[in-house]
Scaffold this motif. Structure first.
Motif, PDB file in Angstrom:
ATOM      1  N   ILE B 406       0.780  -1.293  -0.051  1.00 44.05           N
ATOM      2  CA  ILE B 406      -0.084   0.205   0.078  1.00 44.05           C
ATOM      3  C   ILE B 406       1.022   1.304   0.082  1.00 44.05           C
ATOM      4  O   ILE B 406       1.970   1.467   0.722  1.00 44.05           O
ATOM      5  N   GLN B 407       0.515   2.159  -0.858  1.00 41.57           N
ATOM      6  CA  GLN B 407       1.496   3.355  -0.948  1.00 41.57           C
ATOM      7  C   GLN B 407       0.685   4.526  -0.395  1.00 41.57           C
ATOM      8  O   GLN B 407      -0.455   4.501  -0.255  1.00 41.57           O
ATOM      9  N   THR B 408       1.504   5.467   0.346  1.00 47.63           N
ATOM     10  CA  THR B 408       0.891   6.640   0.916  1.00 47.63           C
ATOM     11  C   THR B 408       1.387   7.743   0.361  1.00 47.63           C
ATOM     12  O   THR B 408       2.706   7.900  -0.032  1.00 47.63           O
ATOM     13  N   TRP B 409       0.788   8.754  -0.068  1.00 51.12           N
ATOM     14  CA  TRP B 409       0.770  10.143  -0.416  1.00 51.12           C
ATOM     15  C   TRP B 409       0.396  11.004   0.772  1.00 51.12           C
ATOM     16  O   TRP B 409      -0.616  11.074   1.159  1.00 51.12           O
ATOM     17  N   TYR B 410       1.333  11.889   1.134  1.00 52.05           N
ATOM     18  CA  TYR B 410       0.976  12.916   2.094  1.00 52.05           C
ATOM     19  C   TYR B 410       0.640  14.237   1.464  1.00 52.05           C
ATOM     20  O   TYR B 410       1.445  14.664   0.493  1.00 52.05           O
ATOM     21  N   VAL B 411      -0.616  14.888   1.546  1.00 48.14           N
ATOM     22  CA  VAL B 411      -1.260  15.855   0.796  1.00 48.14           C
ATOM     23  C   VAL B 411      -1.262  16.931   1.836  1.00 48.14           C
ATOM     24  O   VAL B 411      -2.060  16.760   2.970  1.00 48.14           O
ATOM     25  N   ASN B 412      -0.708  18.091   1.668  1.00 44.76           N
ATOM     26  CA  ASN B 412      -0.575  19.155   2.732  1.00 44.76           C
ATOM     27  C   ASN B 412      -1.651  20.101   2.427  1.00 44.76           C
ATOM     28  O   ASN B 412      -2.500  19.865   1.168  1.00 44.76           O
ATOM     29  N   ALA B 413      -1.831  20.980   3.185  1.00 45.53           N
ATOM     30  CA  ALA B 413      -2.836  22.022   3.110  1.00 45.53           C
ATOM     31  C   ALA B 413      -2.928  23.001   1.676  1.00 45.53           C
ATOM     32  O   ALA B 413      -3.938  23.325   1.473  1.00 45.53           O
TER      33      ALA B 413
END
Lengths: 432, 423
Positions: B406-413
């Motif tokens: 499973i891949q994670t993307w951190y998306v900021n504000a």
């Protein structure tokens, strides 16, 4: 109404015809005309959808015919028919069939001749199955390797730059960064012989003689300290040799070790108490910059033209040289350069690889590209101050090893003068 | 290209898009009449290009950044190397051939149909040679299949490395192939000589200088392998094996031999370099798995992702991605916005084909806050895509191949996305 019915009553559509037959039977009992028409339309639709679901239609229609014969009431029969049409439509894929396996031979193709099979069927398997007769020792192999392989794999098979390492790395397979080489990793000797014979040297594959391949294989074993330098490998003793990591492999066991664990109902809520970021890709920053991005028009092919159009400003002479180049010749040269590109780069981001970067080479002193380790003969030429021009280039590229005796450029040479002119023009288009 | 130009790359683009986010309040009223509407535009007045301006069309120049890209430090040389499909910029499921990833071991060769020969030999009743024209006379089929390199996501075993879904997951493409079942050609040569087929293999080999060859168990060869000559309706591209390649549905891309010239029926595997030195998976204890052919279920969010940031403010947004399994159909994809604490089930664009890409969408609202986006696929066998931690527990970190975590993307504000690893 019979007009449209007739048009559909074609023998090829047996199932649909049967279905219509049932509808026709109903109509002849003066069943509501609308309903019949509607049915007819639907049947036509079914047929229209690539005559799908013939078998379902057949079965269902046969069933309703039976019903009709039993004299059950018309409404029921229409319901039956409608259901048949609906199912025929919804399973529209059911006419899709795999390609039929011809049950007799088609006779296509022709018998392969023994010479043809001998030419192509050269794979070698564990136990040496498929080996030709021959022999060679590690000592001889060292020379052949130095001549044909060392430029990329290093004199001791240790690997130059990013090219594959062929030796060493023993007992590292459980380490953080295992070094997988012929010696430390490969389970079968046959794979070495087979791969070197069919796939190497890179850029001149399938040109080695069997004795050379035996000798090189023996040398690779020697460079891995697995044999002494007088070790001779031949078709006779080949099968006896056991590789260091021969027991290092198991057959895919995911079906036992993984699938049972991961075939579970997944968690949807409160799957963990908290989540923290433990690593950012941006910390490493190994992602390539995106050429082509945001420049709208900049397609990848554009880069070469850019380079040609913007020669470095310190060399005003380059401008005229570039302007005078024949674009067709340059384009042809780009193709020829494919022969060089295993080792050389040109253009904006050209780096030294196995060979030096070749930007601005014409007009430049021999052996003077920064940061490249040249052979003795090139270092000597640099001291003499020899400068590359088209004539020198032509002689060099015709027979590199003859013209620069002792050069590390292991390239046989370009046979056609036209190719040499073209590649020289191409090189000039990158300045010089 | 000088250095100034070079720096107008993704990073600058990301800054730009952040500004765009700041300036777009959801549902804001127009400040004044839009000149694109109120003023006469050139294209509405002068004529455009005539037919035949491009006899074979390329994408319009504004799509010039939707291209394959490579990671130069991965390999010594582009001739034996790989590049990546721009999956961040595509939608639907079919990959256009022109941007479908390439992997060559000795470069992409140019082999004319007229010069093409396919030999079947070994344990067959009659060894045969087919021309290209012969192949087109056998009954043929159409199938959509994904082709994934076993090394896809391979750089991510030890940690988050590459900042872009193109680079982490782009060694994949999905095309509609036209070809003759391999079983048909084997039957033509005759398998009586081979006797019991249960322990037989076919060895397939390419015509290029790498002579890439792989051993395939007979059961798979007779099941669904396809000798393909068309993809997405047109001839294969040279970089994908023109004129003929093998399609091995659901199995690792290296087995899909390009420029296929020979099929040999054998009583054992060849143990070629590509099935010993490469495409074997070293476990924690140094022992390696071999014959790991099938590609397990996997999914990834393609947008938003590092190369496809959110460029609008809070409000409606689509989270979209791809899912696939070498075991059959994708039956479900879940999406998490909080790094895997809670999950929502996404909508499948359409019922997935077996062993082909399935597109999923989560039609959702963005509240303008940070997100840790993840997708998790399930296939028809009930297999649930594992986390990286689960994979590492069984395999360690040195496998290189078959990383379907499973891949994670951190998306900021600001809507900017980054490849991260989470606890």
């Amino acid at each position: 109404m019979s007009k449209s019915l007739n048009s559909i009553f074609i023998p090829a559509l047996g199932g649909v015809a049967l279905l219509l037959g049932a509808a026709y039977g109903l109509s002849s009992r003066d069943y509501g005309r609308d309903q019949i028409d509607m049915l007819q339309d639907r049947v036509a639709q079914v047929e229209g959808q690539a005559a799908t679901a013939r078998s379902e239609a057949e079965a269902e229609a046969a069933k309703s015919a039976e019903l009709a014969a039993a004299g059950s009431d018309l409404e029921a029969r229409v319901a039956e028919l409608e259901a048949a049409v609906a199912s025929a439509r919804s399973s529209g894929g059911s006419m899709t069939q795999g390609a039929p396996q011809p049950d007799t031979k088609t006779g296509l193709g022709r018998t392969a001749l023994p010479e043809e099979i001998a030419a192509w069927d050269v794979d070698v398997r564990p136990g040496g199955i498929g080996l030709p007769e021959g022999r060679g020792d590690a000592y001889t192999g060292e020379e052949v390797f130095a001549e044909n392989c060392a430029i990329c794999h290093g004199d001791f098979a240790e690997g130059v730059d990013n090219w594959p390492v062929l030796a060493g790395g023993f007992d590292t397979l459980a380490d953080k960064d295992p070094v997988k080489t012929v010696g430390s990793y490969w389970p079968y000797l046959s794979t070495v012989w087979d791969y070197v014979n069919r796939s190497m040297p890179f850029g001149a594959a399938q040109t080695l003689e069997p004795d050379d391949v035996y000798a090189i294989t023996a040398y690779i074993l020697y460079s891995n300290d697995l044999v002494d330098d007088d070790f001779e490998l031949s078709h006779e003793n080949f099968a006896e040799f056991e590789m260091y990591n021969k027991d290092g492999f198991i057959v895919d066991d995911r079906a036992e070790t993984e699938y049972p664990i991961w075939r579970t109902e997944p968690c949807m809520e409160n799957c963990k108490d908290s989540v923290e970021i433990t690593m950012h890709a941006s910390v490493l920053d190994v992602t390539p910059e995106e050429e082509g991005a945001d420049q709208g028009a900049a397609m990848p092919e554009a880069t070469h033209d850019d380079a040609a159009a913007e020669p470095t400003s310190e060399e005003p002479a380059a401008e005229t040289a570039v302007a005078a180049l024949d674009p067709e010749l340059v384009a042809k040269g780009e193709k020829v350069f494919k022969k060089c590109s295993a080792c050389h780069q040109v253009g904006d981001s050209a780096k030294n690889k196995t060979g030096p970067a070749l930007n601005g080479i014409i007009g430049q002193t021999f052996g003077s590209v920064d940061g490249f380790k040249y052979s003795k003969v090139f270092r000597a030429a640099a001291e003499e101050g020899r400068v590359w021009d088209a004539a020198e280039m032509a002689e060099f590229l015709t027979k590199p090893k003859a013209y620069m005796k002792g050069t590390r450029m292991s390239f046989a040479g370009l046979k056609k003068p036209a190719d040499i002119d073209a590649v020289t023009a191409y090189l000039q288009s990158f300045g010089g | 290209m000088d250095d100034d130009l070079k720096s107008t790359t993704r990073r600058a683009f990301l800054r730009g898009s952040a500004a765009a986010v700041a300036g777009t309040a959801a549902g804001a009223a127009a400040a004044g009449p839009d000149p694109l509407i109120t003023e006469l535009q050139d294209w509405a007045s002068a004529t455009g290009e005539g037919v035949d301006a491009t006899p074979y069309g390329l994408p319009i120049e504004f799509e010039g950044d939707v291209i394959r890209r490579n990671v130069p430090w991965l390999t010594a040389d582009p001739i034996s190397s790989i590049n990546f499909t721009p999956i961040h910029a595509l939608d639907g499921t079919i990959t256009p051939q022109g941007c479908a990833f390439e992997r060559h071991h000795s470069g992409a060769i140019e082999l004319r149909k007229d010069d093409y020969r396919l030999m079947i030999n070994g344990l067959v009743d009659t060894p045969l040679v087919f021309s290209y024209a012969d192949l087109e006379r056998f009954p043929r089929e159409n199938h959509v299949y994904f082709c994934e390199c076993a090394a896809n996501t391979g750089m991510e075993w030890a940690g988050a490395q590459l900042n872009g879904v193109q680079f982490t997951h782009g060694m994949i493409h999905n095309m509609e192939y036209t070809g003759v079942p391999l079983s048909t050609l084997l039957a033509e040569a005759g398998l009586d000589t081979a006797g019991d087929l249960a322990d037989k293999w076919v060895y397939v080999e390419g015509a290029d200088a790498s002579s890439n060859g792989r051993s395939i168990p007979m059961e798979k060869a007779l099941d669904d392998c396809l000798v393909a000559f068309k993809a997405n309706g047109e001839a294969l591209r040279k970089e994908h094996g023109y004129p003929v390649r093998l399609v091995v549905p659901g199995w690792e891309g290296n087995m899909w031999v390009k420029w296929m010239r020979r099929i040999e029926v054998m009583d054992g595997p060849v143990e070629s370099r590509e099935e010993t030195s490469k495409y074997t998976d070293v476990l924690e204890n140094g022992v390696a798995r071999k014959w790991t052919w099938v590609m397990d279920a996997k999914s990834v969010i393609t947008s938003p992702s590092p190369q496809s940031p959110i460029t609008h403010g809070p409000g409606p947004m689509i989270i979209s991605g791809l899912a696939w399994s070498g075991h059959g159909q994708i039956t479900r994809v879940d999406v998490s916005k909080d790094g895997g604490m809670t999950w929502e089930t996404a909508r499948l664009g359409k019922q997935g084909d077996s062993k082909a890409l399935t597109r999923f969408y989560l039609d959702t609202e963005w509240n303008g806050e940070d997100m840790l986006l993840q997708a998790r696929a399930m296939d028809e066998t009930g297999y649930v895509q594992p986390t990286k931690a689960q994979l590492r527990e069984v395999r360690g970190e040195n496998s290189i191949y078959h990383n379907n975590c499973i891949q994670t993307w951190y998306v900021n504000a600001q809507g900017i996305a980054e490849n991260v690893e989470v606890s």
